[in-house]
Each structure stands twice: as structure tokens, then as C-alpha cells.
Enzyme design. Structure first.
Site, PDB file in Angstrom:
ATOM      1  N   ARG A  89      95.805  62.503  90.961  1.00  7.22           N
ATOM      2  CA  ARG A  89      94.558  61.957  91.500  1.00  7.22           C
ATOM      3  C   ARG A  89      94.853  60.825  92.475  1.00  7.22           C
ATOM      4  O   ARG A  89      95.696  59.960  92.207  1.00  7.22           O
ATOM      5  CB  ARG A  89      93.666  61.422  90.369  1.00  7.22           C
ATOM      6  CG  ARG A  89      92.232  61.143  90.808  1.00  7.22           C
ATOM      7  CD  ARG A  89      91.499  60.280  89.809  1.00  7.22           C
ATOM      8  NE  ARG A  89      91.968  58.895  89.871  1.00  7.22           N
ATOM      9  CZ  ARG A  89      91.618  57.949  88.998  1.00  7.22           C
ATOM     10  NH1 ARG A  89      90.843  58.238  87.979  1.00  7.22           N
ATOM     11  NH2 ARG A  89      92.081  56.720  89.131  1.00  7.22           N
ATOM     12  N   ASP A 126      84.562  55.686  88.150  1.00  8.80           N
ATOM     13  CA  ASP A 126      85.868  55.038  88.058  1.00  8.80           C
ATOM     14  C   ASP A 126      85.824  53.603  88.552  1.00  8.80           C
ATOM     15  O   ASP A 126      85.315  53.312  89.643  1.00  8.80           O
ATOM     16  CB  ASP A 126      86.903  55.813  88.884  1.00  8.80           C
ATOM     17  CG  ASP A 126      87.205  57.187  88.319  1.00  8.80           C
ATOM     18  OD1 ASP A 126      87.103  57.352  87.088  1.00  8.80           O
ATOM     19  OD2 ASP A 126      87.548  58.090  89.108  1.00  8.80           O
ATOM     20  N   HIS A 167      81.230  61.311  86.236  1.00 10.71           N
ATOM     21  CA  HIS A 167      81.908  62.527  85.809  1.00 10.71           C
ATOM     22  C   HIS A 167      82.354  62.415  84.359  1.00 10.71           C
ATOM     23  O   HIS A 167      82.452  61.318  83.800  1.00 10.71           O
ATOM     24  CB  HIS A 167      83.097  62.868  86.720  1.00 10.71           C
ATOM     25  CG  HIS A 167      84.143  61.798  86.810  1.00 10.71           C
ATOM     26  ND1 HIS A 167      83.979  60.628  87.531  1.00 10.71           N
ATOM     27  CD2 HIS A 167      85.394  61.733  86.268  1.00 10.71           C
ATOM     28  CE1 HIS A 167      85.069  59.892  87.444  1.00 10.71           C
ATOM     29  NE2 HIS A 167      85.940  60.527  86.674  1.00 10.71           N
ATOM     30  N   HIS A 186      81.189  58.541  83.161  1.00 11.73           N
ATOM     31  CA  HIS A 186      81.579  57.266  83.773  1.00 11.73           C
ATOM     32  C   HIS A 186      81.762  57.445  85.274  1.00 11.73           C
ATOM     33  O   HIS A 186      81.868  58.559  85.787  1.00 11.73           O
ATOM     34  CB  HIS A 186      82.887  56.749  83.170  1.00 11.73           C
ATOM     35  CG  HIS A 186      84.072  57.588  83.526  1.00 11.73           C
ATOM     36  ND1 HIS A 186      84.275  58.867  83.023  1.00 11.73           N
ATOM     37  CD2 HIS A 186      85.131  57.362  84.360  1.00 11.73           C
ATOM     38  CE1 HIS A 186      85.375  59.366  83.519  1.00 11.73           C
ATOM     39  NE2 HIS A 186      85.926  58.478  84.348  1.00 11.73           N
TER      40      HIS A 186
END
Length: 292
Positions: free
Chosen positions: A282, A119, A267, A117
Site C-alpha cells: 500500500r 486512514d 473502508h 475507518h
């Protein structure tokens, strides 16, 4: 491999090599990813260091920085060099609105990032990229590697006829899909984003074309029937997942920071360390609306 795929790869690998004066850049593969050394990200970068990191980012799309001992504020300062910070969609109570904690342990039933996917592509302006700082790795073995795939090459290694077909199509991206596939509904406080983006877009900094669809968020190609859209999207997802040439693998160590370009990279976080634990933070950076 088909000749047009070989031609696409040859074009990339024969480009002039970039030069650096303040950092060392060691590619993970000839086509994607690099480890960067010579920097302590806890310190402010000089203008020359900042320029060269940005140069390496556009050249390699995924940058790996080892042995980085960062406070949340130092992490945010480094991310802010690339643009305004992107707020977390559903921040935990009393948490920093720009830091998403990534954790898994023996009580986890799923992890963030499992499956190929990019983000937040359902957003009107998906993020420019993300910086994940893994602080604690599984107690046994390494585990939890992250795979990355180059969406420029995913497009360029398609046949000329398929590229012509995809150019000009658009797809609906739906932020509710990640919940629906697990039989859940989004929380009531979440304003579900739904936006239509081109299937093939151009990178805003380089102008290079790339494939911009992904299974967790892309609902359908709007110009096709439901069955046609499913067939085309399934073919593209298989191409991304089963073409190793597009991919690189990052093996995590404690205090590693990885910065990836969310505009042109997908990723996939591998969950191979259960029941052991992993923890990191993150931060994402604001992006712009994808353009064909």
C-alpha cells in the site's frame, strides 16, 4: 427509507454522466466505486489518460484496476501523479519508507484495516488517498473483500436537524487509540498524532460536505459532554456500518490495485480467509488539513 435520504440519493444519481475517451469506467454501484479498464499502470500514462483517471477518481471515489503487474517503483510512479507520497508512520527496518506491506497468514492475530475507518485521521494532514496493490490472494476461495462507504452520502442521508446540529462541531482524533483498544501502548519511537478536526468537512477538490469521524481514531466531540459525545458518535458509526446504500464491495483478485479517496471514503477489510494468506503493498498520498 426516509424521504430526505431518498432525495439525497436522487440528487447523486441524476447528475450528468461523465464521458471518457481513453479508459472505460464501469460503476460498482450507482453511488460508489468503479472498475477502470484500458490501462497498463506499468506504463507511463498519457496526459489524457491521467486527466480521465483523475476525473473518474473524483466521480467514483474508489477505483479498481485489474491485472496490474507492477514493480514497487511503477506503483510509486502512478501514485505520485496525485501528489507527494505519504511516508509510512512506522516503517520496518531497511524497508521503503513509502510502501507499507499488507500481509496476513496462519500466524496473524489481527489484520490491518479490520473495522470501518479512514486512514490516519489523527494526523494534522491526513492522506489524500491510498493505493493498495494485492499481489497474492488466499489459496482457497476469494476472501478478504474490502468494503467501502461513501461519507458524502453518510452526511447527506442524515435528517436536516442532525446535519444542522453537526455542522460547526469539532472532534479530537487520537493516534494512540488503535493501540489502547487492544490493551497496548504505542511504540516509544512513534510520535503520537493528536489533532482536532471538524465533524463535517468539505472535500478540498469538490467542496461537497462529508462526515469526518471514525471509530478507531475519533476520541470525542469536543463541544459535548463525554456521554453525549459517545451517544452521537455511536449513532453515526451505526449509520455508516448498517446503511448498505452507502457501501460498495471490492472482491480481490491477484494483481488488483484499488485506489480510494481517504478524504471521503471509509473502508473495512474483512478477515474471512484465516488460516490462509494474503499479501500486498500500500502507498498513500499526502493530503491537506480538513476544513469545514
Amino acid at each position: 427509507m426516509e424521504q430526505f435520504a431518498l432525495d439525497a440519493v436522487q440528487t447523486v444519481t441524476t447528475r450528468p454522466q461523465e464521458r471518457y475517451n481513453t479508459i472505460a469506467v464501469d460503476p460498482l454501484t450507482p453511488l460508489l466505486g468503479a472498475e477502470v479498464t484500458g490501462l497498463d499502470l506499468a506504463e507511463e500514462l498519457t496526459p489524457e489518460q491521467e486527466k480521465e483517471v483523475k476525473q473518474a477518481f473524483l466521480a467514483h471515489h474508489v477505483l479498481v484496476f485489474r491485472d496490474q503487474h507492477l514493480t514497487p517503483e511503477q506503483h510509486k510512479r502512478f501514485a505520485a501523479l496525485f501528489g507527494p507520497l505519504h511516508p509510512v508512520a512506522l516503517p520496518a527496518e531497511d524497508s521503503d519508507p513509502y510502501i507499507l506491506e499488507i500481509s496476513a497468514d496462519r500466524d496473524s492475530r489481527m489484520i490491518a484495516g479490520d473495522g470501518w475507518h479512514a486512514d490516519g485521521t489523527a494526523d494534522a494532514e491526513p492522506s489524500l488517498g491510498s493505493m493498495l496493490h494485492i499481489i497474492r490472494v488466499p489459496e482457497v476461495g476469494s476472501g478478504g473483500d474490502t468494503m467501502f462507504a461513501n461519507m458524502h452520502l453518510a452526511y447527506e442521508t442524515l435528517s436536516p436537524a442532525m446535519k444542522t446540529f453537526l455542522d460547526g462541531l469539532t472532534a479530537l482524533h487520537d493516534g494512540a487509540l488503535p493501540w489502547l483498544v487492544h490493551g497496548q501502548t504505542p511504540p516509544p519511537e512513534y510520535e503520537v498524532p493528536r489533532n482536532e478536526h471538524p465533524v463535517v468537512v468539505r472535500h478540498p477538490d469538490t467542496g461537497r460536505k462529508l462526515l469526518f469521524v471514525n471509530a478507531p481514531y475519533t476520541s470525542r466531540i469536543t463541544q459535548l459532554s463525554r456521554s453525549e459525545s459517545t451517544a452521537v458518535l455511536d449513532m453515526l458509526y451505526t449509520h455508516i456500518a448498517q446503511t448498505p446504500l452507502l457501501q460498495c464491495r471490492v472482491r480481490w483478485q491477484a494483481n488488483t490495485l484499488v485506489f480510494w479517496d481517504n478524504r471521503c471514503v471509509q473502508h473495512h477489510a474483512t478477515w474471512d480467509y484465516f488460516p490462509h494468506s494474503r499479501y500486498g503493498r500500500r502507498i498513500a498520498i499526502d493530503g491537506t488539513r480538513p476544513q469545514a
